[in-house]
Design a protein around this motif. Structure first.
Motif, mmCIF file in Angstrom:
data_model
loop_
_atom_site.group_PDB
_atom_site.id
_atom_site.type_symbol
_atom_site.label_atom_id
_atom_site.label_comp_id
_atom_site.label_asym_id
_atom_site.label_seq_id
_atom_site.Cartn_x
_atom_site.Cartn_y
_atom_site.Cartn_z
ATOM 1 N N LEU A 212 0.860 -1.175 0.000
ATOM 2 C CA LEU A 212 0.000 0.000 0.000
ATOM 3 C C LEU A 212 0.902 1.231 0.000
ATOM 4 O O LEU A 212 1.616 1.500 0.974
ATOM 5 C CB LEU A 212 -0.883 -0.020 1.253
ATOM 6 N N LEU A 213 0.896 1.967 -1.108
ATOM 7 C CA LEU A 213 1.843 3.074 -1.286
ATOM 8 C C LEU A 213 1.103 4.412 -1.331
ATOM 9 O O LEU A 213 0.064 4.549 -1.988
ATOM 10 C CB LEU A 213 2.639 2.890 -2.568
ATOM 11 N N PRO A 214 1.644 5.433 -0.628
ATOM 12 C CA PRO A 214 1.013 6.762 -0.669
ATOM 13 C C PRO A 214 1.375 7.511 -1.940
ATOM 14 O O PRO A 214 2.455 7.327 -2.506
ATOM 15 C CB PRO A 214 1.596 7.455 0.567
ATOM 16 N N PHE A 215 0.468 8.344 -2.380
ATOM 17 C CA PHE A 215 0.721 9.230 -3.499
ATOM 18 C C PHE A 215 0.392 10.647 -3.045
ATOM 19 O O PHE A 215 -0.732 10.929 -2.633
ATOM 20 C CB PHE A 215 -0.140 8.855 -4.706
ATOM 21 N N GLU A 216 1.374 11.526 -3.106
ATOM 22 C CA GLU A 216 1.161 12.916 -2.738
ATOM 23 C C GLU A 216 1.364 13.790 -3.969
ATOM 24 O O GLU A 216 2.423 13.754 -4.606
ATOM 25 C CB GLU A 216 2.115 13.323 -1.612
ATOM 26 N N ALA A 217 0.346 14.541 -4.278
ATOM 27 C CA ALA A 217 0.371 15.342 -5.498
ATOM 28 C C ALA A 217 1.383 16.473 -5.398
ATOM 29 O O ALA A 217 1.369 17.253 -4.443
ATOM 30 C CB ALA A 217 -1.018 15.904 -5.773
ATOM 31 N N ALA A 218 2.257 16.551 -6.371
ATOM 32 C CA ALA A 218 3.207 17.663 -6.429
ATOM 33 C C ALA A 218 2.525 18.905 -7.004
ATOM 34 O O ALA A 218 2.895 20.035 -6.703
ATOM 35 C CB ALA A 218 4.401 17.273 -7.275
ATOM 36 N N ARG A 219 1.515 18.671 -7.830
ATOM 37 C CA ARG A 219 0.802 19.773 -8.478
ATOM 38 C C ARG A 219 -0.628 19.820 -7.940
ATOM 39 O O ARG A 219 -1.442 18.959 -8.234
ATOM 40 C CB ARG A 219 0.793 19.553 -9.990
ATOM 41 N N ARG A 220 -0.911 20.815 -7.117
ATOM 42 C CA ARG A 220 -2.229 20.951 -6.520
ATOM 43 C C ARG A 220 -2.967 22.090 -7.221
ATOM 44 O O ARG A 220 -2.630 23.258 -7.060
ATOM 45 C CB ARG A 220 -2.129 21.233 -5.028
ATOM 46 N N ALA A 221 -3.977 21.730 -7.990
ATOM 47 C CA ALA A 221 -4.754 22.763 -8.670
ATOM 48 C C ALA A 221 -5.656 23.492 -7.690
ATOM 49 O O ALA A 221 -5.824 24.713 -7.766
ATOM 50 C CB ALA A 221 -5.591 22.139 -9.786
ATOM 51 N N LEU A 222 -6.245 22.736 -6.754
ATOM 52 C CA LEU A 222 -7.126 23.319 -5.744
ATOM 53 C C LEU A 222 -6.916 22.589 -4.428
ATOM 54 O O LEU A 222 -6.695 21.367 -4.403
ATOM 55 C CB LEU A 222 -8.600 23.186 -6.158
ATOM 56 N N THR A 223 -7.025 23.302 -3.319
ATOM 57 C CA THR A 223 -6.923 22.706 -1.989
ATOM 58 C C THR A 223 -8.083 23.208 -1.145
ATOM 59 O O THR A 223 -8.334 24.411 -1.080
ATOM 60 C CB THR A 223 -5.592 23.074 -1.308
ATOM 61 N N PHE A 224 -8.787 22.273 -0.512
ATOM 62 C CA PHE A 224 -9.923 22.622 0.332
ATOM 63 C C PHE A 224 -9.794 21.929 1.683
ATOM 64 O O PHE A 224 -9.202 20.853 1.790
ATOM 65 C CB PHE A 224 -11.251 22.172 -0.301
ATOM 66 N N SER A 225 -10.404 22.516 2.689
ATOM 67 C CA SER A 225 -10.492 21.850 3.983
ATOM 68 C C SER A 225 -11.789 21.061 4.118
ATOM 69 O O SER A 225 -11.946 20.271 5.042
ATOM 70 C CB SER A 225 -10.412 22.877 5.125
ATOM 71 N N ASP A 226 -12.704 21.260 3.192
ATOM 72 C CA ASP A 226 -14.028 20.634 3.245
ATOM 73 C C ASP A 226 -14.166 19.591 2.144
ATOM 74 O O ASP A 226 -14.036 19.917 0.955
ATOM 75 C CB ASP A 226 -15.091 21.722 3.068
#
Length: 314
Positions: A212-226
């Motif tokens: 089980l491998l994590p993927f963290e986006a290097a390119r974030r078009a949008l970020t929300f807390s909701d």
């Protein structure tokens, strides 16, 4: 007599809902042995097998499935009749304070309040829509509903349902940017990411080569807390988002979202739980807890298995 009948029927119903004596015992605050004994006594009195049992699984027989549909209705009617005759409705009056996160409150709790009011019109339900960590004693709450990885605490926790996640994007976005067929395709896409209150980003997980491998986006078009904002933005064609299945399902059913990488995306091991401070709840609080449990343990969006989403794949 009635009390014994209530407990026996409830043991059977909770076992059928949860698929195991252990999970049913947790919900009923009993031991698995006590639940198993009650179900066995019911089977003996009916002279029929209600469950097929193996060392690894528990499933309803055809007779058990038939009986379950009628037992749930019968139990509810018996409880209502006993409460009415016993004059116990007066116990179900007063204030009940509930803390729930915004998105869960709007989408899962609010839809069940009308029937709760109809059944217990003397209750005064106060909902506090907050995502913060609360202090039961200091803040004066009777019940709390939370979702995610729930840490161990002195609170009593009853699991309401799993909180499965899915990876989604809208048809318009996919028509413009293409459909990712592998995890390796994701960096070329626009990501809609969720950020928690502690400012940490929520990674996506994928099954690859047995791990089980994590993927963290290097390119974030949008970020929300909701998470609801993530769902809306994905449906509007802004990018790819990971959202709870219960939020995604209405969009999937109306073709506003499509499932991506369902064969390798990890749906998570998050839980939706109901918490309270003491086992001996006042009647006014207990009926609210049981109503929420009954409603949410049957919610289609919470109990749609990730495998069933294949029909909505891009």
């Amino acid at each position: 007599m009635l009390d014994h009948d209530f407990k026996t029927l409830n043991a059977f119903i909770q076992t059928a809902r949860h698929g195991s004596f252990t999970a049913a015992a947790q919900a009923l605050e009993l031991t698995p042995a006590a639940v198993s004994k009650s179900v066995g006594q019911l089977e003996q009195s009916l002279n029929v097998r209600l469950f097929s049992r193996t060392t690894r699984s528990l499933s309803l027989t055809a007779e058990g499935d038939y009986f379950l549909n009628r037992a749930e209705t019968a139990l509810a009617l018996l409880q209502q009749a006993a409460e009415h005759i016993g004059g116990s409705e007066a116990q179900y009056a007063g204030s009940v304070r509930l803390s729930v996160s915004n998105v869960i409150g709007r989408n899962l709790v609010l839809p069940c309040l009308k029937t709760l009011q109809q059944r217990y019109p003397q209750l005064d339900i106060e909902l506090d829509f907050e995502d913060k960590i609360i202090d039961f004693v200091k803040d004066g709450f009777d019940l709390v509903i939370r979702g995610g990885h729930i840490p161990d605490s002195s609170m009593i926790s009853r699991e309401l349902a799993p909180l499965h996640l899915c990876l989604t994007a809208g048809p318009d976005y996919l028509a413009q940017y293409g459909i990712p067929r592998r995890v390796e395709d994701l960096p070329q896409h626009r990501m809609i990411i969720r950020r928690f209150a502690n400012c940490k980003y929520s990674p996506w997980y994928f099954r690859q080569d047995g791990a089980l491998l994590p993927f963290e986006a290097a390119r974030r078009a949008l970020t929300f807390s909701d998470p609801e904002a993530c769902a809306l933005a994905a449906a509007d064609g802004c990018g790819i988002a990971e959202i709870p299945v219960y939020l995604a399902l209405p969009y999937l059913q109306t073709d506003r979202l499509k499932i991506l990488l369902g064969d390798c995306h990890h749906a998570g091991d998050y839980r939706l739980v109901l918490q309270y401070a003491h086992r001996n709840l006042p009647p006014r609080v207990r009926v609210v807890a049981e109503h929420l449990f009954a409603h949410l343990s049957q919610h289609a969006g919470l109990h749609t298995a990730p495998q069933a989403l294949a029909a909505f794949a891009a």
